[in-house]
Design a protein around this motif. Structure first.
Motif, PDB file in Angstrom:
ATOM      1  N   VAL A  35       5.487  58.418  18.295  1.00 40.14           N
ATOM      2  CA  VAL A  35       4.720  57.357  18.290  1.00 40.14           C
ATOM      3  C   VAL A  35       3.751  57.277  19.324  1.00 40.14           C
ATOM      4  O   VAL A  35       2.575  57.240  19.461  1.00 40.14           O
ATOM      5  CB  VAL A  35       5.573  56.311  18.115  1.00 40.14           C
ATOM      6  CG1 VAL A  35       4.560  54.860  18.296  1.00 40.14           C
ATOM      7  CG2 VAL A  35       6.169  55.950  16.732  1.00 40.14           C
ATOM      8  N   MET A  79       1.299  60.015  19.321  1.00 41.90           N
ATOM      9  CA  MET A  79       0.217  59.839  18.251  1.00 41.90           C
ATOM     10  C   MET A  79      -0.718  58.845  18.653  1.00 41.90           C
ATOM     11  O   MET A  79      -1.850  58.882  18.186  1.00 41.90           O
ATOM     12  CB  MET A  79       0.916  59.399  16.939  1.00 41.90           C
ATOM     13  CG  MET A  79       1.466  60.183  15.897  1.00 41.90           C
ATOM     14  SD  MET A  79       2.889  59.668  14.820  1.00 41.90           S
ATOM     15  CE  MET A  79       2.134  58.200  14.085  1.00 41.90           C
ATOM     16  N   LYS A 127      14.703  67.908  11.150  1.00 44.59           N
ATOM     17  CA  LYS A 127      14.286  67.851   9.830  1.00 44.59           C
ATOM     18  C   LYS A 127      13.509  66.450   9.584  1.00 44.59           C
ATOM     19  O   LYS A 127      12.315  66.378   9.093  1.00 44.59           O
ATOM     20  CB  LYS A 127      15.017  68.264   8.701  1.00 44.59           C
ATOM     21  CG  LYS A 127      14.293  68.410   7.383  1.00 44.59           C
ATOM     22  CD  LYS A 127      15.235  68.974   6.408  1.00 44.59           C
ATOM     23  CE  LYS A 127      14.590  69.136   4.888  1.00 44.59           C
ATOM     24  NZ  LYS A 127      15.289  69.778   3.992  1.00 44.59           N
ATOM     25  N   GLN A 128      14.229  65.366   9.969  1.00 48.55           N
ATOM     26  CA  GLN A 128      13.825  64.007   9.700  1.00 48.55           C
ATOM     27  C   GLN A 128      12.788  63.742  10.697  1.00 48.55           C
ATOM     28  O   GLN A 128      11.734  63.014  10.074  1.00 48.55           O
ATOM     29  CB  GLN A 128      15.023  63.251  10.065  1.00 48.55           C
ATOM     30  CG  GLN A 128      15.125  61.795   9.558  1.00 48.55           C
ATOM     31  CD  GLN A 128      16.290  60.894   9.639  1.00 48.55           C
ATOM     32  OE1 GLN A 128      16.208  60.469  10.715  1.00 48.55           O
ATOM     33  NE2 GLN A 128      17.355  61.124   9.190  1.00 48.55           N
ATOM     34  N   LEU A 166       8.729  53.355  10.399  1.00 53.45           N
ATOM     35  CA  LEU A 166       7.932  52.880  11.050  1.00 53.45           C
ATOM     36  C   LEU A 166       7.157  51.682  10.138  1.00 53.45           C
ATOM     37  O   LEU A 166       6.617  50.783  10.908  1.00 53.45           O
ATOM     38  CB  LEU A 166       6.770  53.480  11.645  1.00 53.45           C
ATOM     39  CG  LEU A 166       6.970  54.716  12.664  1.00 53.45           C
ATOM     40  CD1 LEU A 166       5.977  55.594  13.090  1.00 53.45           C
ATOM     41  CD2 LEU A 166       7.848  54.185  13.647  1.00 53.45           C
ATOM     42  N   GLU A 167       7.641  51.266   9.025  1.00 54.42           N
ATOM     43  CA  GLU A 167       7.531  50.125   8.371  1.00 54.42           C
ATOM     44  C   GLU A 167       8.587  49.287   8.406  1.00 54.42           C
ATOM     45  O   GLU A 167       8.646  48.188   7.896  1.00 54.42           O
ATOM     46  CB  GLU A 167       6.909  50.549   6.952  1.00 54.42           C
ATOM     47  CG  GLU A 167       5.560  50.935   6.806  1.00 54.42           C
ATOM     48  CD  GLU A 167       5.236  51.119   5.444  1.00 54.42           C
ATOM     49  OE1 GLU A 167       5.892  50.770   4.263  1.00 54.42           O
ATOM     50  OE2 GLU A 167       4.164  51.742   4.930  1.00 54.42           O
ATOM     51  N   ASN A 168       9.537  49.678   9.048  1.00 52.15           N
ATOM     52  CA  ASN A 168      10.837  49.005   9.293  1.00 52.15           C
ATOM     53  C   ASN A 168      10.947  48.036  10.561  1.00 52.15           C
ATOM     54  O   ASN A 168      10.593  48.487  11.488  1.00 52.15           O
ATOM     55  CB  ASN A 168      11.963  49.903   9.248  1.00 52.15           C
ATOM     56  CG  ASN A 168      13.458  49.330   9.381  1.00 52.15           C
ATOM     57  OD1 ASN A 168      13.577  48.286  10.159  1.00 52.15           O
ATOM     58  ND2 ASN A 168      14.665  49.942   9.070  1.00 52.15           N
ATOM     59  N   PRO A 169      10.562  46.806  10.483  1.00 54.15           N
ATOM     60  CA  PRO A 169      10.234  45.979  11.576  1.00 54.15           C
ATOM     61  C   PRO A 169      11.460  46.256  12.732  1.00 54.15           C
ATOM     62  O   PRO A 169      10.995  46.297  13.995  1.00 54.15           O
ATOM     63  CB  PRO A 169      10.507  44.622  11.140  1.00 54.15           C
ATOM     64  CG  PRO A 169      10.548  44.702   9.623  1.00 54.15           C
ATOM     65  CD  PRO A 169      10.819  46.198   9.182  1.00 54.15           C
ATOM     66  N   ASP A 200       9.328  65.014   9.238  1.00 54.16           N
ATOM     67  CA  ASP A 200       9.061  64.729   7.779  1.00 54.16           C
ATOM     68  C   ASP A 200       8.075  63.647   7.943  1.00 54.16           C
ATOM     69  O   ASP A 200       8.500  62.453   8.263  1.00 54.16           O
ATOM     70  CB  ASP A 200      10.106  64.588   7.302  1.00 54.16           C
ATOM     71  CG  ASP A 200       9.734  64.363   5.474  1.00 54.16           C
ATOM     72  OD1 ASP A 200       8.904  63.421   5.428  1.00 54.16           O
ATOM     73  OD2 ASP A 200      10.425  64.597   4.735  1.00 54.16           O
ATOM     74  N   LYS A 201       6.889  63.585   7.930  1.00 54.11           N
ATOM     75  CA  LYS A 201       5.903  62.529   8.286  1.00 54.11           C
ATOM     76  C   LYS A 201       5.984  61.355   7.163  1.00 54.11           C
ATOM     77  O   LYS A 201       5.791  60.145   7.615  1.00 54.11           O
ATOM     78  CB  LYS A 201       4.479  63.165   8.093  1.00 54.11           C
ATOM     79  CG  LYS A 201       3.758  63.373   6.982  1.00 54.11           C
ATOM     80  CD  LYS A 201       2.315  63.572   7.317  1.00 54.11           C
ATOM     81  CE  LYS A 201       1.773  63.590   5.843  1.00 54.11           C
ATOM     82  NZ  LYS A 201       0.518  64.393   5.979  1.00 54.11           N
ATOM     83  N   GLU A 202       6.473  61.483   6.074  1.00 57.36           N
ATOM     84  CA  GLU A 202       6.891  60.569   4.897  1.00 57.36           C
ATOM     85  C   GLU A 202       7.834  59.627   5.535  1.00 57.36           C
ATOM     86  O   GLU A 202       7.877  58.586   5.504  1.00 57.36           O
ATOM     87  CB  GLU A 202       6.893  61.062   3.659  1.00 57.36           C
ATOM     88  CG  GLU A 202       6.651  60.058   2.477  1.00 57.36           C
ATOM     89  CD  GLU A 202       7.310  60.914   1.184  1.00 57.36           C
ATOM     90  OE1 GLU A 202       6.552  60.707   0.209  1.00 57.36           O
ATOM     91  OE2 GLU A 202       8.304  61.232   1.274  1.00 57.36           O
ATOM     92  N   ARG A 203       8.985  60.404   6.118  1.00 55.33           N
ATOM     93  CA  ARG A 203      10.036  59.664   6.466  1.00 55.33           C
ATOM     94  C   ARG A 203       9.671  58.712   7.726  1.00 55.33           C
ATOM     95  O   ARG A 203       9.846  57.688   8.057  1.00 55.33           O
ATOM     96  CB  ARG A 203      11.190  60.604   6.848  1.00 55.33           C
ATOM     97  CG  ARG A 203      11.910  61.118   5.433  1.00 55.33           C
ATOM     98  CD  ARG A 203      12.570  60.247   4.843  1.00 55.33           C
ATOM     99  NE  ARG A 203      13.878  60.018   5.213  1.00 55.33           N
ATOM    100  CZ  ARG A 203      14.868  60.591   5.005  1.00 55.33           C
ATOM    101  NH1 ARG A 203      14.863  61.543   3.840  1.00 55.33           N
ATOM    102  NH2 ARG A 203      16.006  60.413   5.479  1.00 55.33           N
ATOM    103  N   ALA A 249       6.871  57.594   8.566  1.00 54.29           N
ATOM    104  CA  ALA A 249       5.778  56.594   8.222  1.00 54.29           C
ATOM    105  C   ALA A 249       6.647  55.484   7.384  1.00 54.29           C
ATOM    106  O   ALA A 249       6.537  54.263   7.863  1.00 54.29           O
ATOM    107  CB  ALA A 249       4.854  57.097   7.121  1.00 54.29           C
ATOM    108  N   ALA A 250       7.769  55.787   6.728  1.00 54.65           N
ATOM    109  CA  ALA A 250       8.568  54.795   6.076  1.00 54.65           C
ATOM    110  C   ALA A 250       9.524  54.097   7.109  1.00 54.65           C
ATOM    111  O   ALA A 250       9.454  52.729   7.186  1.00 54.65           O
ATOM    112  CB  ALA A 250       9.302  55.413   5.117  1.00 54.65           C
TER     113      ALA A 250
END
Lengths: 374, 158
Positions: free
Chosen positions: B99, B102, B128-129, B140-143, B132-135, B137-138
């Motif tokens: 982060v 980024m 791996k985790q 980072l939507e977890n408060p 994985d940019k989708e993981r 991104a998800a």
């Protein structure tokens, strides 16, 4: 850093975006005035011998965050794209990123898959989209949604490792028909076969699974798993795409390769049972970052979009090796097609032009035309 | 997080002296300097460990050599070494580094984060985790996760 959904509506490719309070799920672009082109019967066969170029014909800048997915409507010249940016209307339905969207075969409905765990179905009412149903059940982020060829079934998949099949009933009703367990990790994409009710899924567990209901009674089972032991991928498989006939498919992966597969589907059509998929060839060395998306056009050009910001186009080699089967060659690679990762590539269903949409982390959707250089 | 720390007694190292750049050969105000190892390390060295009031540099989770950069290719790889092999905070550390980069590097940059080979029990799964940019991104939507990451990052923004 919490991403929200975004909705916007763009009328006419050449016009600026409409105000934010327009409805819609994603950015919808209606465009006309494509240059009509006469179909050239011979052009497909001689692609490798001509000088081809991918020319950017339009750049759609409506989104303010990464664009995950773009989908062409099958019957009208409309493009839907979904993003992680802010929205007005969509917040009422999806509370987190919309990861992918898919049009029904009739072109009248749009399904959106969201990180909030739900899948929404939207009806195109002309000047706006209305959410007619919300499918709940997945335990966490829904990654992908797909309609079968007749529009009678929907499939969704999630980080909860499961694949769900939903039956489309009348009156905006959707019923969960099946919950398919088998993948051992996050499922990235689901896709129905273009002509048969056979479902395909690909996953973070590096495999592709095939699901089929032999007695056609809605009881789907995993009938095949394509993994490393069957020449499969060695890392996360991100996408699947079929050729028009449905007897070949391409998959792409974090292992930096694309793989081509084939099956004797005439066997299945004639009721002789399941026809397994076998590996045909592996395309490697063309991308040096994860390949997130691949799409097989109706005139047999495979597009790839990857984390190296490039688009690759591949065609089948004219040299037919009767022992090893068909092989594929790079037609062209468009470097720096975007400024950041490409998440989605989709060919337009239009028969007149070879149009390709690409969606990227840079927030843009671009439309490209594949043309011969004189 | 008062009791049950993963690593009760981490070894704390001296912070490396901050080098002042003295390269005066380039007097063109408008030229762009290529981003180098030290610049990237400066972005991440002060990230706080999720469990202890020390920076990742002080705990030797990160060193200057953790950073491999090729500015011409817009590529950076950061290798971090958790203080203990079973560190369950490794995901948070990796996410925090990602982060911070980024937010600090130009969008053209490709960022790979990994644990130092042999330094963690579930090295492959972790790598791996984290990549994985989708993981990501998800996540980072977890408060809750975001809050933890922000806490680790706040000292590094000062």
């Amino acid at each position: 850093m919490i991403n929200n959904l975004r909705v916007g509506l763009m009328e006419e490719i050449n016009f600026p975006q409409l105000p934010d309070n327009q409805t819609g799920l994603s950015v919808i672009v209606r465009f006309r005035g494509e240059r009509e082109r006469e179909r050239d019967e011979g052009r497909r066969m001689d692609l490798m011998e001509k000088n081809m170029e991918l020319i950017e014909v339009q750049k759609l800048e409506g989104h303010t965050d990464r664009v995950w997915n773009a989908a062409w409507n099958p019957v009208s010249p409309i493009l839907a794209s979904c993003s992680g940016d802010n929205t007005t209307v969509l917040e009422e339905t999806h509370t987190r990123t919309v990861r992918s969207c898919s049009w029904s075969p009739s072109g009248k409905l749009l399904a959106t898959a969201s990180f909030d765990g739900t899948t929404a179905i939207w009806e195109d009412l002309g000047d706006e989209f209305e959410c007619i149903s919300t499918l709940e059940g997945h335990e966490n982020e829904v990654k992908s949604v797909s309609w079968n060829a007749s529009g009678s079934y929907l499939a969704t998949c999630s980080r909860d490792k499961s694949v769900w099949i939903w039956e489309v009933l009348g009156g905006n009703e959707y019923d969960c028909a099946s919950v398919l367990n088998g993948h051992t990790q996050d499922v990235k994409m689901v896709l129905w076969h273009p002509t048969m009710d056979v479902l395909f899924s690909c996953s973070y567990d590096n495999t592709i699974k095939v699901w089929w209901s032999e007695d056609d009674d809605g009881d789907y089972q995993c009938v095949q798993t394509l993994d490393e032991s069957t020449n499969g991928h060695s890392s996360t498989v991100w996408a699947i795409s079929f050729n028009a006939a449905g007897d070949k498919m391409v998959t792409c992966s974090d292992d930096l390769t694309l793989k081509i597969w084939r099956a004797d589907i005439s066997m299945m059509h004639s009721g002789e049972g399941y026809a397994p998929w076998t590996h045909v060839c592996t395309l490697s060395g063309y991308h040096d970052r994860t390949i997130f998306s691949t799409h097989w056009s109706s005139d047999d050009i495979i597009a790839s979009g990857a984390g190296d910001d490039a688009i690759g186009l591949f065609v089948e080699s004219k040299q037919h090796d009767s022992v090893n089967g068909p092989s594929f060659n790079l037609l062209l690679k468009k470097e720096k097609a975007h400024e950041m990762d490409i998440n989605s590539v989709q060919w337009s269903p239009s028969k007149e032009n070879r149009l390709l949409a690409s969606a990227s982390d840079d927030g843009m959707v671009k439309i490209w035309q594949l043309e011969t250089i004189p | 997080m008062v009791s049950g720390l993963i690593n009760e007694n981490p070894t704390v190292y001296e912070r490396k002296e901050r080098r002042v750049r003295t390269d005066s050969t380039n007097t063109d105000e408008f030229s762009v300097e290529p981003i180098d190892q030290l610049e990237i390390f400066d972005h991440i060295r002060d990230i706080r460990d999720p469990e202890h009031p020390y920076s990742l540099e002080q705990l030797k989770v990160l060193t200057e050599d953790s950073v491999e950069v090729d500015d011409h290719k817009s590529y950076v790889r950061v290798t971090f070494t958790p203080t203990v092999e079973h560190c369950s905070m490794a995901t948070i550390i990796g996410l925090s580094v990602r982060v911070k980069l980024m937010r600090s590097l130009p969008p053209r940059y490709k960022i790979d984060i990994r644990v130092a080979p042999g330094s963690h029990a579930t090295e492959a799964a972790l790598n791996k985790q984290l990549n994985d940019k989708e993981r990501v991104a998800a996540a980072l939507e977890n408060p809750n996760l975001v809050e933890m990451v922000d806490e680790c990052l706040s000292p590094s923004f000062e």
